[in-house]
Design an enzyme around this catalytic site. Sequence first.
Site, PDB file in Angstrom:
ATOM      1  N   HIS A  34      62.544 -17.194  16.675  1.00 49.72           N
ATOM      2  CA  HIS A  34      61.544 -16.202  16.275  1.00 49.72           C
ATOM      3  C   HIS A  34      60.570 -15.985  17.430  1.00 49.72           C
ATOM      4  O   HIS A  34      60.608 -16.702  18.435  1.00 49.72           O
ATOM      5  CB  HIS A  34      60.690 -16.735  15.113  1.00 49.72           C
ATOM      6  CG  HIS A  34      61.423 -17.145  13.897  1.00 49.72           C
ATOM      7  ND1 HIS A  34      61.557 -16.329  12.808  1.00 49.72           N
ATOM      8  CD2 HIS A  34      62.040 -18.316  13.563  1.00 49.72           C
ATOM      9  CE1 HIS A  34      62.218 -16.971  11.848  1.00 49.72           C
ATOM     10  NE2 HIS A  34      62.523 -18.184  12.287  1.00 49.72           N
ATOM     11  N   GLU A 116      59.635 -20.873  16.769  1.00 48.05           N
ATOM     12  CA  GLU A 116      58.855 -19.707  17.192  1.00 48.05           C
ATOM     13  C   GLU A 116      58.528 -19.830  18.673  1.00 48.05           C
ATOM     14  O   GLU A 116      58.084 -20.890  19.138  1.00 48.05           O
ATOM     15  CB  GLU A 116      57.530 -19.635  16.419  1.00 48.05           C
ATOM     16  CG  GLU A 116      57.659 -19.420  14.936  1.00 48.05           C
ATOM     17  CD  GLU A 116      57.710 -17.958  14.535  1.00 48.05           C
ATOM     18  OE1 GLU A 116      57.718 -17.074  15.425  1.00 48.05           O
ATOM     19  OE2 GLU A 116      57.749 -17.714  13.315  1.00 48.05           O
ATOM     20  N   ASP A 165      62.434  -9.888  15.717  1.00 44.76           N
ATOM     21  CA  ASP A 165      62.225 -10.954  16.699  1.00 44.76           C
ATOM     22  C   ASP A 165      63.471 -11.811  16.882  1.00 44.76           C
ATOM     23  O   ASP A 165      64.290 -11.882  15.973  1.00 44.76           O
ATOM     24  CB  ASP A 165      61.009 -11.812  16.303  1.00 44.76           C
ATOM     25  CG  ASP A 165      61.079 -12.417  14.919  1.00 44.76           C
ATOM     26  OD1 ASP A 165      61.447 -11.709  13.966  1.00 44.76           O
ATOM     27  OD2 ASP A 165      60.760 -13.605  14.778  1.00 44.76           O
TER      28      ASP A 165
END
Length: 180
Positions: A34, A116, A165
């Site tokens: 992400h 992330e 993403d």
Amino acid sequence: MLNKIGLYKKARQIASPYFNERPEGIEISLLVIHCISLPEGEYGGKQIEQLFTGCLDCNSHESFKDLKGLEVSAHCVIRRDGRIEQYVAFDKRAWHAGVSSFQGVDACNDYSIGIELEGTDQTTYTSAQYQSLTELTRQLMKDYPLLTKHRITGHSDIAPGRKSDPGEGFDWSYFFQLLD
């Protein structure tokens, strides 16, 4: 480098309340990449940590209004300088994927790890981020044998039309070269 309870020893540990147990009998077999920045395009602040720990003041920036009441987490965040923060132990289910499906299997949070990268869908990622992501991914592949190179994907691929993403700035070829 993982301890017995799924914590990465090289990461700064920050506990998120947004996780739960994985369903019984489910093994980790997917890595989802992400990206995040709060506000978008601004780096290095505490807002990501605040979001993942339920402490974000949603009135502090106009773009945070939609985040009010959101309960979300990832297993790890890799900052622009390569530092890793871990919010949820890998053996627990972080709330990162939302409505999702990979190769016909829904509910990706049940069997995936979410990482992330601090960034946006449009910007490139740093060399330090790729290095940290590669090292972490190698460790995860070692500790979770069902997690293979062919089971690493972007959020955009498991939630098409809803998520974009890690975006066009993520160099998949370069990342897979580093993994090899």
